[in-house]
Design an enzyme around this catalytic site. Structure first.
Site, PDB file in Angstrom:
ATOM      1  N   ASP A   1       0.820  -1.210   0.000  1.00  0.00           N
ATOM      2  CA  ASP A   1       0.000   0.000   0.000  1.00  0.00           C
ATOM      3  C   ASP A   1       0.858   1.266   0.000  1.00  0.00           C
ATOM      4  O   ASP A   1       2.035   1.251   0.353  1.00  0.00           O
ATOM      5  CB  ASP A   1      -0.902   0.033   1.235  1.00  0.00           C
ATOM      6  CG  ASP A   1      -2.065  -0.930   1.127  1.00  0.00           C
ATOM      7  OD1 ASP A   1      -2.103  -1.724   0.168  1.00  0.00           O
ATOM      8  OD2 ASP A   1      -2.938  -0.897   2.023  1.00  0.00           O
ATOM      9  N   ASP A   2       0.205   2.356  -0.392  1.00  0.00           N
ATOM     10  CA  ASP A   2       0.671   3.740  -0.180  1.00  0.00           C
ATOM     11  C   ASP A   2       1.779   4.218  -1.101  1.00  0.00           C
ATOM     12  O   ASP A   2       2.266   5.334  -0.953  1.00  0.00           O
ATOM     13  CB  ASP A   2       1.115   3.959   1.276  1.00  0.00           C
ATOM     14  CG  ASP A   2      -0.035   3.828   2.257  1.00  0.00           C
ATOM     15  OD1 ASP A   2      -1.191   3.733   1.803  1.00  0.00           O
ATOM     16  OD2 ASP A   2       0.219   3.801   3.476  1.00  0.00           O
TER      17      ASP A   2
ATOM     18  N   HIS B   1      -5.932   3.048  -4.514  1.00  0.00           N
ATOM     19  CA  HIS B   1      -5.899   3.214  -3.058  1.00  0.00           C
ATOM     20  C   HIS B   1      -6.359   4.621  -2.659  1.00  0.00           C
ATOM     21  O   HIS B   1      -5.985   5.129  -1.601  1.00  0.00           O
ATOM     22  CB  HIS B   1      -4.481   2.950  -2.555  1.00  0.00           C
ATOM     23  CG  HIS B   1      -4.378   2.692  -1.071  1.00  0.00           C
ATOM     24  ND1 HIS B   1      -5.238   1.850  -0.388  1.00  0.00           N
ATOM     25  CD2 HIS B   1      -3.488   3.156  -0.137  1.00  0.00           C
ATOM     26  CE1 HIS B   1      -4.890   1.811   0.885  1.00  0.00           C
ATOM     27  NE2 HIS B   1      -3.840   2.605   1.064  1.00  0.00           N
TER      28      HIS B   1
ATOM     29  N   HIS C   1      -5.904   9.380   0.468  1.00  0.00           N
ATOM     30  CA  HIS C   1      -5.831   8.485   1.636  1.00  0.00           C
ATOM     31  C   HIS C   1      -6.744   8.913   2.792  1.00  0.00           C
ATOM     32  O   HIS C   1      -6.333   8.951   3.962  1.00  0.00           O
ATOM     33  CB  HIS C   1      -4.386   8.389   2.135  1.00  0.00           C
ATOM     34  CG  HIS C   1      -4.093   7.118   2.894  1.00  0.00           C
ATOM     35  ND1 HIS C   1      -4.302   6.982   4.251  1.00  0.00           N
ATOM     36  CD2 HIS C   1      -3.581   5.929   2.492  1.00  0.00           C
ATOM     37  CE1 HIS C   1      -3.943   5.781   4.654  1.00  0.00           C
ATOM     38  NE2 HIS C   1      -3.489   5.115   3.588  1.00  0.00           N
TER      39      HIS C   1
ATOM     40  N   HIS D   1       3.742  -2.403   3.033  1.00  0.00           N
ATOM     41  CA  HIS D   1       3.734  -1.046   2.483  1.00  0.00           C
ATOM     42  C   HIS D   1       4.995  -0.806   1.673  1.00  0.00           C
ATOM     43  O   HIS D   1       6.081  -1.254   2.054  1.00  0.00           O
ATOM     44  CB  HIS D   1       3.614  -0.013   3.608  1.00  0.00           C
ATOM     45  CG  HIS D   1       2.285  -0.043   4.294  1.00  0.00           C
ATOM     46  ND1 HIS D   1       1.964  -1.008   5.227  1.00  0.00           N
ATOM     47  CD2 HIS D   1       1.192   0.748   4.171  1.00  0.00           C
ATOM     48  CE1 HIS D   1       0.713  -0.801   5.646  1.00  0.00           C
ATOM     49  NE2 HIS D   1       0.234   0.257   5.024  1.00  0.00           N
TER      50      HIS D   1
END
Length: 249
Positions: free
Chosen positions: A58-59, A109, A113, A203
């Protein structure tokens, strides 16, 4: 005496009922209720006996850790699923392109956020569509795979994902690497919970104060170890196909 026996039987039945009520319900019903209720929209794991697992990150992207993670995946010929933030795709377009060019799956995603269970359906639509356009403009990929920031979803949001033609992905194994843990602790978190059909959360980027060195080091050791243990690494779309099309469950 007869009254006493009847009373005793009633008391026993009551205790049995209470005991049954306190038994744990299956993990499928409690741990992943959105997948249980919306199996055509959500996946947190595949219910299979095959030793297949999916790495997810993620991210990203960024220039600090994402390239290092890509190097390791390439070293071991493993494909993973990357859930990208629109604002970082905008900032690091070359890294986003590299993710796709090296054969990995790209998921949405959101752009900024947010915690969608607090911001609501309309904000989710805006976030997904803005990021969708950004990912498409940079990588020429139109993904239909989505992961909510923090994994925060509810039934209303899931129904909207379905309307938008998206599939939602959670996870069943959390590395907790966002805490800037050591490689030893990250490996422990994963190996203590690994199972056939698992989706592993890691991540590839984070806040500038987060140090994901532990993620990079752990990944370099986890992949060969899990391969030796008989696990095969797949992408989340491949795991989805196993969940919905494989008879070996």
């Amino acid at each position: 005496m007869r009254f006493f026996r009847c009373f005793l039987i009633i008391e026993i039945l009551f205790l049995v009922f209470v005991g049954l009520a306190c038994l744990p319900i299956s993990a499928h019903a409690t741990s992943y209720p959105l997948q249980a209720k919306y199996p055509e929209v959500m996946i947190y794991k595949a219910h299979t006996t095959q030793k297949v697992i999916a790495l997810s990150f993620d991210d990203g992207p960024d220039q600090r850790f994402t390239p290092l993670i890509l190097n390791i995946l390439n070293k071991y010929d493993v494909k993973a699923t990357f859930f990208l933030l629109g604002t970082r795709v905008q900032t690091y377009p070359d890294v986003a392109k590299r993710i796709y060019n090296e054969g990995h799956v790209i998921g949405n995603h959101t752009y900024w956020h947010p915690q969608l269970t607090k911001t609501g359906v309309n904000n989710m639509i805006w976030e997904i569509e803005k990021n969708e356009k950004k990912i498409l403009s940079i990588t020429n990929v139109k993904t239909n795979l989505f992961r909510a920031p923090y994994g925060a979803l509810n039934e209303q949001l899931v129904k909207q994902l379905d309307v938008m033609g998206y599939r939602g992905a959670g996870w069943s194994v959390d590395s907790e690497d966002w805490k800037s843990l050591s490689s030893v602790k990250i490996k422990q978190n994963i190996l203590n919970n690994i199972h056939p059909g698992a989706i592993i959360l890691m991540h590839s980027a984070g806040h500038w104060t987060q140090d994901l060195t532990g993620t990079v080091l752990a990944l370099n050791e986890l992949i060969p170890y899990l391969k030796e243990e008989g696990y095969t690494f797949v992408t989340i779309p491949e795991l989805w196909s196993i969940e919905h099309g494989n008879t070996n469950k």
